[in-house]
Design a protein around this motif. Sequence first.
Motif, PDB file in Angstrom:
ATOM      1  N   GLY A 165      84.503 -18.247 -61.953  1.00  0.00           N
ATOM      2  CA  GLY A 165      85.734 -17.480 -62.110  1.00  0.00           C
ATOM      3  C   GLY A 165      86.582 -17.946 -63.280  1.00  0.00           C
ATOM      4  N   MET A 166      86.714 -19.271 -63.462  1.00  0.00           N
ATOM      5  CA  MET A 166      87.595 -19.817 -64.502  1.00  0.00           C
ATOM      6  C   MET A 166      86.993 -19.724 -65.901  1.00  0.00           C
ATOM      7  SD  MET A 166      88.891 -23.298 -62.671  1.00  0.00           S
ATOM      8  CE  MET A 166      89.760 -23.907 -64.104  1.00  0.00           C
ATOM      9  N   LYS A 167      85.678 -19.789 -65.947  1.00  0.00           N
ATOM     10  CA  LYS A 167      84.954 -19.777 -67.220  1.00  0.00           C
ATOM     11  C   LYS A 167      85.467 -20.898 -68.136  1.00  0.00           C
ATOM     12  CE  LYS A 167      83.351 -15.054 -66.897  1.00  0.00           C
ATOM     13  NZ  LYS A 167      83.647 -14.874 -65.472  1.00  0.00           N
ATOM     14  N   GLY A 168      85.862 -20.592 -69.336  1.00  0.00           N
ATOM     15  CA  GLY A 168      86.206 -21.629 -70.317  1.00  0.00           C
ATOM     16  C   GLY A 168      87.363 -22.510 -69.914  1.00  0.00           C
ATOM     17  N   ALA A 169      88.216 -22.041 -68.991  1.00  0.00           N
ATOM     18  CA  ALA A 169      89.379 -22.833 -68.569  1.00  0.00           C
ATOM     19  C   ALA A 169      88.973 -24.081 -67.803  1.00  0.00           C
ATOM     20  CB  ALA A 169      90.314 -21.979 -67.709  1.00  0.00           C
ATOM     21  N   VAL A 170      87.695 -24.194 -67.447  1.00  0.00           N
ATOM     22  CA  VAL A 170      87.225 -25.378 -66.729  1.00  0.00           C
ATOM     23  C   VAL A 170      87.055 -26.569 -67.672  1.00  0.00           C
ATOM     24  CG1 VAL A 170      84.716 -25.052 -66.999  1.00  0.00           C
ATOM     25  CG2 VAL A 170      85.626 -26.052 -64.877  1.00  0.00           C
ATOM     26  N   THR A 171      87.129 -26.324 -68.958  1.00  0.00           N
ATOM     27  CA  THR A 171      86.814 -27.340 -69.970  1.00  0.00           C
ATOM     28  C   THR A 171      87.468 -28.700 -69.720  1.00  0.00           C
ATOM     29  OG1 THR A 171      86.409 -25.628 -71.611  1.00  0.00           O
ATOM     30  CG2 THR A 171      86.884 -27.850 -72.454  1.00  0.00           C
ATOM     31  N   PRO A 172      88.791 -28.793 -69.428  1.00  0.00           N
ATOM     32  CA  PRO A 172      89.397 -30.124 -69.265  1.00  0.00           C
ATOM     33  C   PRO A 172      88.785 -30.957 -68.133  1.00  0.00           C
ATOM     34  CG  PRO A 172      91.092 -28.425 -69.504  1.00  0.00           C
ATOM     35  CD  PRO A 172      89.800 -27.714 -69.334  1.00  0.00           C
ATOM     36  N   SER A 173      88.141 -30.292 -67.182  1.00  0.00           N
ATOM     37  CA  SER A 173      87.568 -31.019 -66.031  1.00  0.00           C
ATOM     38  C   SER A 173      86.059 -31.216 -66.167  1.00  0.00           C
ATOM     39  CB  SER A 173      87.864 -30.257 -64.733  1.00  0.00           C
ATOM     40  OG  SER A 173      89.252 -30.087 -64.546  1.00  0.00           O
ATOM     41  N   THR A 174      85.526 -30.974 -67.344  1.00  0.00           N
ATOM     42  CA  THR A 174      84.071 -31.008 -67.520  1.00  0.00           C
ATOM     43  C   THR A 174      83.467 -32.345 -67.101  1.00  0.00           C
ATOM     44  OG1 THR A 174      84.191 -29.408 -69.334  1.00  0.00           O
ATOM     45  CG2 THR A 174      82.198 -30.773 -69.185  1.00  0.00           C
ATOM     46  N   GLU A 175      84.058 -33.437 -67.579  1.00  0.00           N
ATOM     47  CA  GLU A 175      83.438 -34.750 -67.344  1.00  0.00           C
ATOM     48  C   GLU A 175      83.387 -35.113 -65.852  1.00  0.00           C
ATOM     49  OE1 GLU A 175      84.052 -39.420 -68.558  1.00  0.00           O
ATOM     50  OE2 GLU A 175      84.919 -37.875 -69.858  1.00  0.00           O
ATOM     51  N   PRO A 176      84.526 -35.046 -65.104  1.00  0.00           N
ATOM     52  CA  PRO A 176      84.427 -35.392 -63.684  1.00  0.00           C
ATOM     53  C   PRO A 176      83.528 -34.439 -62.896  1.00  0.00           C
ATOM     54  CG  PRO A 176      86.626 -34.547 -64.212  1.00  0.00           C
ATOM     55  CD  PRO A 176      85.935 -34.782 -65.503  1.00  0.00           C
ATOM     56  N   LEU A 177      83.508 -33.164 -63.290  1.00  0.00           N
ATOM     57  CA  LEU A 177      82.631 -32.219 -62.601  1.00  0.00           C
ATOM     58  C   LEU A 177      81.163 -32.565 -62.834  1.00  0.00           C
ATOM     59  CD1 LEU A 177      84.469 -28.817 -63.231  1.00  0.00           C
ATOM     60  CD2 LEU A 177      83.917 -29.769 -60.991  1.00  0.00           C
ATOM     61  N   MET A 178      80.828 -32.876 -64.085  1.00  0.00           N
ATOM     62  CA  MET A 178      79.429 -33.174 -64.399  1.00  0.00           C
ATOM     63  C   MET A 178      78.983 -34.450 -63.682  1.00  0.00           C
ATOM     64  SD  MET A 178      77.337 -31.385 -66.222  1.00  0.00           S
ATOM     65  CE  MET A 178      75.664 -31.613 -65.631  1.00  0.00           C
ATOM     66  N   THR A 179      79.877 -35.419 -63.607  1.00  0.00           N
ATOM     67  CA  THR A 179      79.555 -36.661 -62.888  1.00  0.00           C
ATOM     68  C   THR A 179      79.259 -36.370 -61.422  1.00  0.00           C
ATOM     69  OG1 THR A 179      81.011 -37.902 -64.370  1.00  0.00           O
ATOM     70  CG2 THR A 179      80.431 -38.954 -62.281  1.00  0.00           C
ATOM     71  N   LEU A 180      80.088 -35.506 -60.807  1.00  0.00           N
ATOM     72  CA  LEU A 180      79.888 -35.133 -59.413  1.00  0.00           C
ATOM     73  C   LEU A 180      78.562 -34.387 -59.240  1.00  0.00           C
ATOM     74  CD1 LEU A 180      81.008 -34.865 -56.501  1.00  0.00           C
ATOM     75  CD2 LEU A 180      82.181 -32.778 -57.237  1.00  0.00           C
ATOM     76  N   PHE A 181      78.237 -33.489 -60.182  1.00  0.00           N
ATOM     77  CA  PHE A 181      77.018 -32.693 -60.052  1.00  0.00           C
ATOM     78  C   PHE A 181      75.772 -33.556 -60.223  1.00  0.00           C
ATOM     79  CE2 PHE A 181      79.636 -28.833 -61.652  1.00  0.00           C
ATOM     80  CZ  PHE A 181      80.234 -28.734 -60.407  1.00  0.00           C
ATOM     81  N   TYR A 182      75.837 -34.593 -61.064  1.00  0.00           N
ATOM     82  CA  TYR A 182      74.692 -35.515 -61.173  1.00  0.00           C
ATOM     83  C   TYR A 182      74.399 -36.157 -59.808  1.00  0.00           C
ATOM     84  CZ  TYR A 182      74.362 -35.505 -66.326  1.00  0.00           C
ATOM     85  OH  TYR A 182      74.163 -35.152 -67.634  1.00  0.00           O
ATOM     86  N   ARG A 183      75.477 -36.579 -59.138  1.00  0.00           N
ATOM     87  CA  ARG A 183      75.288 -37.190 -57.813  1.00  0.00           C
ATOM     88  C   ARG A 183      74.668 -36.188 -56.843  1.00  0.00           C
ATOM     89  NH1 ARG A 183      81.035 -38.464 -56.339  1.00  0.00           N
ATOM     90  NH2 ARG A 183      80.157 -38.739 -54.250  1.00  0.00           N
ATOM     91  N   ALA A 184      75.150 -34.944 -56.922  1.00  0.00           N
ATOM     92  CA  ALA A 184      74.661 -33.918 -55.994  1.00  0.00           C
ATOM     93  C   ALA A 184      73.212 -33.539 -56.290  1.00  0.00           C
ATOM     94  CB  ALA A 184      75.564 -32.685 -56.063  1.00  0.00           C
ATOM     95  N   LEU A 185      72.814 -33.604 -57.559  1.00  0.00           N
ATOM     96  CA  LEU A 185      71.424 -33.276 -57.904  1.00  0.00           C
ATOM     97  C   LEU A 185      70.443 -34.280 -57.309  1.00  0.00           C
ATOM     98  CD1 LEU A 185      71.845 -32.122 -61.614  1.00  0.00           C
ATOM     99  CD2 LEU A 185      70.890 -30.742 -59.743  1.00  0.00           C
ATOM    100  N   SER A 186      70.908 -35.478 -57.045  1.00  0.00           N
ATOM    101  CA  SER A 186      70.025 -36.493 -56.450  1.00  0.00           C
ATOM    102  C   SER A 186      70.218 -36.605 -54.938  1.00  0.00           C
ATOM    103  CB  SER A 186      70.283 -37.853 -57.107  1.00  0.00           C
ATOM    104  OG  SER A 186      71.618 -38.274 -56.868  1.00  0.00           O
ATOM    105  N   ASP A 187      70.921 -35.607 -54.355  1.00  0.00           N
ATOM    106  CA  ASP A 187      71.134 -35.585 -52.907  1.00  0.00           C
ATOM    107  C   ASP A 187      69.785 -35.451 -52.197  1.00  0.00           C
ATOM    108  OD1 ASP A 187      73.814 -34.889 -51.058  1.00  0.00           O
ATOM    109  OD2 ASP A 187      71.929 -34.238 -50.155  1.00  0.00           O
TER     110      ASP A 187
END
Length: 1059
Positions: A892-914
């Motif tokens: 929904g946010m599209k490009g507005a998510v940019t400032p949170s990219t780093e913490p989101l990507m860190t969280l998704f790495y953890r979730a990918l190894s769930d």
Amino acid sequence: MDPNFVQGLHNLLVQSTSNDTIQLKAATAQLNREYYKNVACIPALASIIASSPEPAVRQLAAVELRKRVAQQSGALWIQLPQDDREQIKAKLPELILADPNNLVRHSAARVVAAIAAIEIPLGQWPSLLPFLQQTCQSPQAVHREVGIYILYTILENIVEGFESHLQSFFKLFESLLNDPESAEVRITTVRALGVIAQYIDSDDKADIKSFQALLPGIIAVIGQSVEAGNEAGARQLFDVLETLLILEIPLLGQHIPELAQFLLNCGSNRTYETELRVLSLNALNWTVQYKKSKIQSHALAPNILGGLMPITTEEEPEDVDDDAPSRSALRIIDCLATSLPPTQVFPALRQLIQHYFSSPDPAFRRGAMLALGVSVEGCSEFMTPLMGQVWPVVDAGLQDSDASVRKASCIAISCLCEWLEEECASRHAILIPMMMQLISDPETQRPACTALDALLEILQDVIDQYLHLIMERLAGLVETAPIPVKSVVIGAIGSAAHASKDKFLPYFQPTMDRLKHFLVLTGEGEEQELRGITMDAVGTFAEAVGKDVFRPYFGDMMKQAFDGIGMGSARLRECSFLFFGVMARVFEDEFAVYLPNVIPALIASCQQAEHGEEQGLSASNVELAASFASGSSPANAIAITDDVNENGDSDVQDIDIDKMLDVNSTICIEKEIAADTIGAIFASTRSHFLPYVEQCTLELVGLLPHYYDGIRKSSTDSLLEIVRTFYDLSDPPEWQPGSVVQVPLQPRVTELIGHIFPALLEMYESEDNKKVVSGLCVGLAETINKVGPALLQSRAQQFADIAIQVLDQKAICQQDPDQDEEEEAPEDQAEFDSMLISSAGDLVAALANALGEDFAVAFQTFFPLISKYYKKGRSLSDRSSAIGCLSEIIAGMKGAVTPSTEPLMTLFYRALSDDEPEVQCNAAFASGLLIEHSNVDLSSQYLTVLAAFRPLFVVAPDAPPARFNARDNAVGAVARMIVKNTGAVPLDQVLPVFFDALPLKNDFLENRPVFQAIFHLFRNYGVVGEDIRGELIRLVGLLNAEDPGKVQAAGLGPFVPGA
């Protein structure tokens, strides 16, 4: 005082005690006309209480005196000369002490309470309290009984005037709880404490401490009544306990372990009366329900389960409506499973089930299977990986030598099919033959048909291989089985039609011929149930075979449905309403001719009074719904409003409390279905329904405060469906995301929304049922996604607050009075609680979708609230929905998510190894969306991301569907990476793996980025070699064979081989 007036009044009261109805009516009319409007009736009635030789007349005089004193807020009493009032106040307490009849004493005590309610707030009866305290300490037990009863009745009326006396009351009650002679004193003292408890404020620490010190004494008095077989007293005491459990102040908190053990002991003791054991177990159920945080923090579930399992082995009564300790015990196991984290329930229960199932006693094996069945609803997710150890027990139960164990195992199968669809459907080759065998056995026929019904409901295409066998067997039973079995057989045929869809066509007409005579049955009981279930099944047939095949039956079946409505049965009306909803869905515009008859029937159902509603009574607590004959919630959840009309006709003693509590659950369920059907019919008939929108909306809004949660939920669902359908009919242009509305709503849509949403938001403010709040969140999300930003005007913050409260576990429905406000809710929670969290995530995602880039500020609030649900200690559902919610927000946010990219990507790495593929699936989707939309250049992380995706591409052929979903989402994510930055992808290594995973098998929504990536590669084929170009063309050919429309839409038409 005129002696003739007194004598005339006395004579009419004598006449009123006659069994002659004509005399009674005449006396009542004369009393109301000539006596009760005259202020002189008050001293006259007091005189009759003092002098009449007949106890029945004295009691009636006391009842009527209380009415006259209380009517119109004491207007008649205040007209009485002060001397007369003082004389009555002085003599009445003494009269009560002297009267030998208990009923007279109680009725007269209520007169004292009515007078005190007027006089004490005016400071005009200072001698009453000292008199009562002295009487309560009298050496004569009967005086103590009178004293505490008067005090109890006064407290019921005017606790507010006695706050300063609470500590002296506590001291007095401490001694009365231990009265050495009178059980009545002890019981009435507990009842008085129950009244006081409702007025203690959470800030009154001294009062709370004093009350808590009396709890062991209260529990002891309950135990004495149960042990003595005093059912009337025990019921009154359990009413008090119910009150203490539902209060918002933590009076019971520290005593919950002792209370739970005490109730378990009472419920387990087979020497006690059955009714008293059931009362004890029902109270334990309320304790689990209302004090679950204490049950959880003290880890009481294993001990409670250990005490309940022996009770499950006891015999059950034949009548399904009769309560018994075994049924109460199973109800508590269900409550434990749905209220507590499954980690605290299922491991202990599984051990007990295995132990009991290995017993040579069939009653133990039956109890084990029933306990398994009731636990599934609350533990289904937790059970899934353990089913390999559960199935052998179930299979053995289905083949047990004892019929009662086989029946219980069929019930367990029904529960498993409802909550573990994939698990059960995957075992069709074992379960279907077993069910068919059990259907042939008269002893297990009925539960086996019910289990088969549940299994067929979830089989889908797999049913094809069994359909002929099933229909042949069931058709035979329709002809030969007794009526109760016929009903479940027809339900199973309906499920077979549902699963087989158009494959049911060859069986449709012969089945209709067999069933049509059931639709004209007019008997009650079993015949009525058979008629209703047949109507349900016919609706399912219509959906399976389609409107063209069903059309010859349409008119006649509608006639039968209308006839059912006219038969005076809530159950048949419910079935007719469900049928109308299905017919509207199947026939759409063709159903419109029936609207003038259907809608008034639905409205009439919504408007009808439930059995037990009477003038002068108000049901003021939403928890009443749960008291429907289930023992699962306090009967005390009703407050009696004793509104006396000007003739003083209402009296609290005249009220039949049992009748009031006997709210007809079938009518409430009928209303729930009616409310739900209104929205369904509008969605199907669309513009034809418009003349009824206003009336239906007003009716549904009026049901939002209803005490039954099912009605609130269905009204909420239908109101939101009305908004969505009405919006669609306004032919709106496509909305644009953003906080500024670029596409305004039509005025009539705005007006409708203005009627509905204030009422919905008001309902939420006091809503204490999690399913209703969950349904509201999901419905709001769907409506926001449909209507867009225009719906959020002046409401965005209110919607956001709902989501924030739920995610923060601070909504009314999540509150626990025994948990400090500052205290974090435990991470381990019930599966039902996880469903609520997930629904709040849907609402947040919808807000992001409607606001688009303008959601950026709000995301800073929501990100920590959502991400906290991705932790190791959280359940699969919590972890999966947290990552899934974030992915939808990014979309929904599209490009507005940019400032949170780093913490989101860190969280998704953890979730990918769930460990769980469901979480990995959402993490792959979320990672792809973040890479696609973020303005941060993530190309330096591509190799790391691809390495995290690589295990998702390795899927065994017999892997569960979640593994295939995860692979499809990983394919979609890789496609997004290719489009975003082709040069950062090592195509020579990635594309062979990418192509090998195509075409997608499960998540076809990911075809969009896949097609985009293929088109992108064609346009930029310079980056790929000729071999890869050839592979791309072959792949486009495969995709075109599956879905040529999407291939053309993606611009890949020219690349189709042979094009």
